[in-house]
Enzyme design. Sequence first.
Site, PDB file in Angstrom:
ATOM      1  CG  HIS A  16     -89.409  48.639  25.608  1.00 12.95           C
ATOM      2  ND1 HIS A  16     -90.297  49.410  26.244  1.00 12.95           N
ATOM      3  CD2 HIS A  16     -88.389  48.276  26.048  1.00 12.95           C
ATOM      4  CE1 HIS A  16     -89.784  49.337  27.591  1.00 12.95           C
ATOM      5  NE2 HIS A  16     -88.614  48.653  27.341  1.00 12.95           N
ATOM      6  CG  ASP A  19     -77.051  24.659  24.685  1.00 11.24           C
ATOM      7  OD1 ASP A  19     -77.983  24.306  23.966  1.00 11.24           O
ATOM      8  OD2 ASP A  19     -76.911  24.415  25.666  1.00 11.24           O
ATOM      9  CG  ASN A  66     -79.006  27.642  26.504  1.00 13.78           C
ATOM     10  OD1 ASN A  66     -78.840  27.365  25.151  1.00 13.78           O
ATOM     11  ND2 ASN A  66     -79.352  26.721  27.443  1.00 13.78           N
TER      12      ASN A  66
END
Length: 124
Positions: A20, A28, A115
């Site tokens: 978590h 990219d 991204n």
Amino acid sequence: MKKSGILNAELSRIVAALGHGDLLVIADAGLPVPAGVPCVDLAVTLGVPAMLEVLDTVLSEMCVETAFRAEEASAVGGEIDARVQCDLVSHEVFKERTVGAVAVVRTGEGTPYANVGLVSGVVF
């Protein structure tokens, strides 16, 4: 051998081990990877694999609590947002946040700013 999902052993292990709040970055081909952050380099050639293909595969196995992307990602931002709800940050802030990533997954994507940062949630 797995017959579906993430077949890359390193990436499969990383996704399975996420806790978590852990950050996984799908990037990219040009995103700089901070020193000390592992890079799972999937890039074969420019465009292969595409970032969105890798994102789809990771999302099929990862519980995402929150996500973020660079506001400059106008060319692919809508496609990313269609898959996962993202907070928008500047590209500079995005790069700063990657310092805390469990790993950066480098794709062959050649689209600038393609991204996304995925913060792991819990399934219960």
